[in-house]
Design a protein around this motif. Structure first.
Motif, PDB file in Angstrom:
ATOM      1  N   LYS A 116       0.823  -1.213   0.000  1.00  0.00           N
ATOM      2  CA  LYS A 116       0.000   0.000   0.000  1.00  0.00           C
ATOM      3  C   LYS A 116       0.857   1.262   0.000  1.00  0.00           C
ATOM      4  N   TYR A 117       1.928   1.260   0.771  1.00  0.00           N
ATOM      5  CA  TYR A 117       2.771   2.438   0.927  1.00  0.00           C
ATOM      6  C   TYR A 117       4.082   2.226   0.175  1.00  0.00           C
ATOM      7  N   GLU A 118       4.205   2.865  -0.967  1.00  0.00           N
ATOM      8  CA  GLU A 118       5.386   2.662  -1.810  1.00  0.00           C
ATOM      9  C   GLU A 118       6.423   3.755  -1.594  1.00  0.00           C
ATOM     10  N   TYR A 119       7.674   3.362  -1.726  1.00  0.00           N
ATOM     11  CA  TYR A 119       8.793   4.295  -1.645  1.00  0.00           C
ATOM     12  C   TYR A 119       9.366   4.517  -3.040  1.00  0.00           C
ATOM     13  N   THR A 120      10.063   5.627  -3.216  1.00  0.00           N
ATOM     14  CA  THR A 120      10.630   5.980  -4.518  1.00  0.00           C
ATOM     15  C   THR A 120      11.919   5.225  -4.794  1.00  0.00           C
ATOM     16  N   LYS A 121      12.828   5.261  -3.833  1.00  0.00           N
ATOM     17  CA  LYS A 121      14.128   4.601  -3.992  1.00  0.00           C
ATOM     18  C   LYS A 121      14.551   3.980  -2.675  1.00  0.00           C
ATOM     19  N   ILE A 122      15.313   2.894  -2.812  1.00  0.00           N
ATOM     20  CA  ILE A 122      15.829   2.185  -1.648  1.00  0.00           C
ATOM     21  C   ILE A 122      17.352   2.147  -1.759  1.00  0.00           C
ATOM     22  N   PHE A 123      18.029   2.732  -0.767  1.00  0.00           N
ATOM     23  CA  PHE A 123      19.486   2.684  -0.708  1.00  0.00           C
ATOM     24  C   PHE A 123      19.886   1.639   0.327  1.00  0.00           C
ATOM     25  N   HIS A 124      20.699   0.694  -0.110  1.00  0.00           N
ATOM     26  CA  HIS A 124      21.098  -0.433   0.723  1.00  0.00           C
ATOM     27  C   HIS A 124      22.522  -0.234   1.253  1.00  0.00           C
ATOM     28  N   PHE A 125      22.668  -0.382   2.565  1.00  0.00           N
ATOM     29  CA  PHE A 125      23.955  -0.304   3.246  1.00  0.00           C
ATOM     30  C   PHE A 125      24.377  -1.719   3.616  1.00  0.00           C
ATOM     31  N   SER A 126      25.394  -2.234   2.961  1.00  0.00           N
ATOM     32  CA  SER A 126      25.889  -3.590   3.239  1.00  0.00           C
ATOM     33  C   SER A 126      26.564  -3.639   4.600  1.00  0.00           C
ATOM     34  N   ASP A 149      20.635  -8.642   7.200  1.00  0.00           N
ATOM     35  CA  ASP A 149      20.748  -7.940   5.924  1.00  0.00           C
ATOM     36  C   ASP A 149      20.191  -8.781   4.774  1.00  0.00           C
ATOM     37  N   LYS A 150      20.448 -10.064   4.791  1.00  0.00           N
ATOM     38  CA  LYS A 150      19.942 -10.952   3.735  1.00  0.00           C
ATOM     39  C   LYS A 150      18.412 -10.947   3.707  1.00  0.00           C
ATOM     40  N   SER A 157      13.387  -6.812  -2.335  1.00  0.00           N
ATOM     41  CA  SER A 157      13.444  -7.371  -3.692  1.00  0.00           C
ATOM     42  C   SER A 157      12.146  -8.083  -4.044  1.00  0.00           C
ATOM     43  N   ASP A 158      11.600  -8.842  -3.088  1.00  0.00           N
ATOM     44  CA  ASP A 158      10.337  -9.548  -3.327  1.00  0.00           C
ATOM     45  C   ASP A 158       9.186  -8.578  -3.613  1.00  0.00           C
TER      46      ASP A 158
END
Length: 185
Positions: A116-126, A149-150, A157-158
């Motif tokens: 329902k609540y979408e984000y524009t971009k996702i920045f991933h910190f390993s 993190d996995k 991603s899903d």
């Protein structure tokens, strides 16, 4: 119904505990950006005030429901703001990612809210062992951070998000990478 303002960018920073997200959020605040803080620290501190040392460990579903509500409220607040960009220290999908990590069942509405609540971009910190620390609210070891993190990567991603990996570097380099990624389109 999706609550998403086409003009506003809702940017989420994700990654296991101790990967530098909050440090970058604080740097973005210094640069004048509007940022939503990590909700779990607030929930954890409130539980400690109420005499519960580790609410997530003792009542994970209650803790996660409180997080979900807090993150949903942040999203709605951001939508009402007259800001072009709002950064979030973690997003709604983080909640079920942690529940999956801990093998805890949760109601279907946890996933429904993610859709329902979408984000524009996702920045991933390993995970980054050199900067990983623990404290009174962050008790996960580096090994646990890698595992968490996995689950975070899988959850986002899903849901169809394309994760942008933030390279290791100084606070300034990482902050500039994010800001440059927003303006390079």
């Amino acid at each position: 119904m999706i609550y998403f303002c086409a003009m506003q960018q809702k940017i989420v920073l994700i990654g296991g505990p101790g990967t530098g997200k909050t440090t970058i959020i604080n740097e973005l605040i210094k640069k004048g950006y509007y940022c939503m803080p990590e909700v779990s620290r607030e929930v954890t501190l409130k539980a400690k005030e109420d005499g519960i040392d580790q609410l997530f460990l003792t009542e994970p579903l209650l803790f996660s429901k409180m997080l979900l509500e807090g993150r949903e409220n942040q999203y709605l607040k951001a939508t009402d703001l007259k800001k072009d960009i709002v950064f979030f220290d973690r997003g709604i999908p983080d909640v079920h990612a942690y529940m999956d990590y801990f093998k805890t069942e949760y109601p279907d509405y946890f996933i429904e809210k993610c859709k329902k609540y979408e984000y524009t971009k996702i920045f991933h910190f390993s995970p980054w062992e050199e900067i990983h620390t623990t404290d009174n609210e962050r008790y996960e070891s580096f090994v646990e951070s890698v595992q968490i993190d996995k689950f975070l990567v899988k959850a986002y991603s899903d849901l169809g998000y394309n994760l942008i990996n933030v390279p290791f570097g100084s606070i300034e380099e990482r902050t500039n990478f994010i800001l440059n990624s927003l303006t390079s389109e």
